[in-house]
Scaffold this active site. Structure first.
Site, short mmCIF file in Angstrom:
data_model
loop_
_atom_site.label_atom_id
_atom_site.label_comp_id
_atom_site.label_asym_id
_atom_site.label_seq_id
_atom_site.Cartn_x
_atom_site.Cartn_y
_atom_site.Cartn_z
N ASP A 164 16.30 -16.43 18.98
CA ASP A 164 15.81 -15.45 19.83
C ASP A 164 14.14 -15.50 19.80
O ASP A 164 13.40 -15.42 20.50
CB ASP A 164 16.29 -14.21 19.87
N ASP A 223 10.63 -9.07 16.33
CA ASP A 223 10.47 -8.87 18.00
C ASP A 223 9.25 -8.04 18.35
O ASP A 223 9.20 -7.48 19.49
CB ASP A 223 11.69 -7.94 18.47
N1 GLY Z 1 17.72 -11.05 20.68
C1 GLY Z 1 19.03 -10.14 20.59
C2 GLY Z 1 19.83 -10.43 21.47
O1 GLY Z 1 19.82 -11.19 22.36
O2 GLY Z 1 21.07 -9.92 21.26
#
Ligand code: GLY
Length: 391
Positions: free
Chosen positions: A172, A109
């Protein structure tokens, strides 16, 4: 910070967006000093008081601090007020340390964190310091690429093996790829973009299912790098239809299409968006997982609606969103602006209610989420003519 405001490119003309947008600007102004004084992840909170969560800025799980810096950049573009930029300045040493002395404790991330901080600031100020910061983050994100499996490892330190997170990629991560596309465009070095494309191709091949849903996660054998199978850490179950995961994929693939022109990404984004919209009921904001069994509480996920709306806007900007998707996007945004979701109270840091955080065992909790707030503000910004350039 000096700013260059670009021309509007999507304006819906729908009434009712400017009040919530101005409220987002005002909340951003109130939130920033507290965040800068004690940087933390401020991810989510039941009552919208994010600073109570207390997850540290340097914690490896922090993927959320930059939703606030992204909101500050949007607020700057709208107001031209230099106070937003000034309020961000105390955060810079923290962002430097995160990819400096704390670099080993970061995960994929870095894309969310540095696109919405360093790339966004560089785009609006042209300050080479932010360019340098973003490129360093892109290098660290690229170093998480597992060449034998053609994927970016999501979680865990790269020097840590034998854990549950070894050999896992997640849907994600499509939203982390724009940092890599940007780094190649900025430097002329194709390395970053090659990694982004390989990861997007692997996601296309392994995560998408014929019914228009996606796996949240996918496991690879860390020794052989062979694909093992789907996994789940956020949705209701491995084979369920987690709404936010689908929203990440709608937006993520539309962005990969913008950066590469590869029509397979566009087809994927459109197909996922069609299925997502087809599953919406009269509430318009999706249930947090479309595979809930009868009797399970139909909790909504406002953040999934906000992210999906941004993804559909991106498709519209590319001239690829059919009217059915645009109408669904307008309906979702209008609902998010209603009192059931939108919270204008000045004493609450959070902006929209009823976001969901999966607890890893198939349940969800109704909370304000910083990512829901950010993508709600981003969607409103685009509707009133502010161009979002950092993805
Ligand atoms: N990227 C983590 C979530 O969407 O919970």
């Amino acid at each position: 910070m000096s700013i260059s405001k670009t021309a509007p490119s999507i304006v819906s003309g729908l009434p009712g967006y400017s009040g919530p947008f101005e409220c987002a600007v005002a909340k951003t102004q109130r939130n920033l000093p507290a965040l800068a004084q004690n940087p933390a992840s401020w991810a989510y909170h039941r009552n919208g008081n994010y600073s109570d969560l207390n997850e540290g800025f340097f914690d490896i799980g922090n993927w959320t601090t930059s939703f606030f810096t992204g909101m500050a950049v949007i607020a700057t573009l709208h107001t031209g007020d230099p106070r937003f930029g000034k309020a961000l300045q105390p955060l810079d040493p923290w962002y430097q340390k995160k990819i400096g002395t704390h670099a080993a404790d970061t995960m994929h991330d870095l894309g969310f964190l540095y696109s919405l901080y360093a790339v966004a600031l560089y785009k609006v100020t042209q300050d080479p310091h932010h360019r340098q910061t973003a490129l360093r983050a892109a290098d660290q994100l690229a170093a998480r690429f597992i060449a034998g499996g053609n994927y970016i490892r999501a979680w865990g330190r790269m020097d840590e093996s034998g854990t549950d997170y070894d050999g896992v990629a997640i849907i994600d991560s499509l939203m982390n790829l724009p940092l890599l596309y940007w780094a190649s465009a900025e430097t002329g070095n194709p390395h970053y973009r090659d990694i982004a494309v390989k990861h997007a191709d692997t996601t296309l091949e392994l995560f998408l299912r014929p019914d228009g849903s996606v796996f949240h996660a996918y496991r690879f054998d860390p020794q052989s790098n062979n694909p093992v199978g789907g996994e789940n850490y956020c949705g209701r179950s491995i084979d369920s239809h987690w709404a936010r995961g689908t929203a990440w994929a709608i937006y993520g693939f539309s962005l990969s299409h913008r950066h590469t022109g590869d029509s397979r990404y566009l087809e994927a984004s459109l197909k996922l968006a069609d299925h997502f919209v087809a599953r919406l009921d009269d509430e318009v904001v999706p249930v947090w997982d479309f595979s809930l069994a009868p009797g399970e509480p139909p909790l909504r996920d406002s953040s999934a609606a906000a992210i999906a709306a941004c993804g559909i806007q991106e498709l519209a900007l590319q001239g690829e969103a059919p009217p059915s998707l645009c109408s669904a996007k307008d309906a979702m945004l209008a609902k998010l602006c209603s009192p059931d979701y939108f919270d204008p109270s000045p004493e609450v840091a959070g902006l929209i209610r009823n976001g969901q955080v999966g607890d890893g065992i198939g349940r969800a909790q109704s909370v304000y989420t910083s990512w829901g707030d950010y993508f709600f503000m981003e969607a409103l910004a685009r509707e009133i003519g502010i161009e979002i350039t950092w993805w």
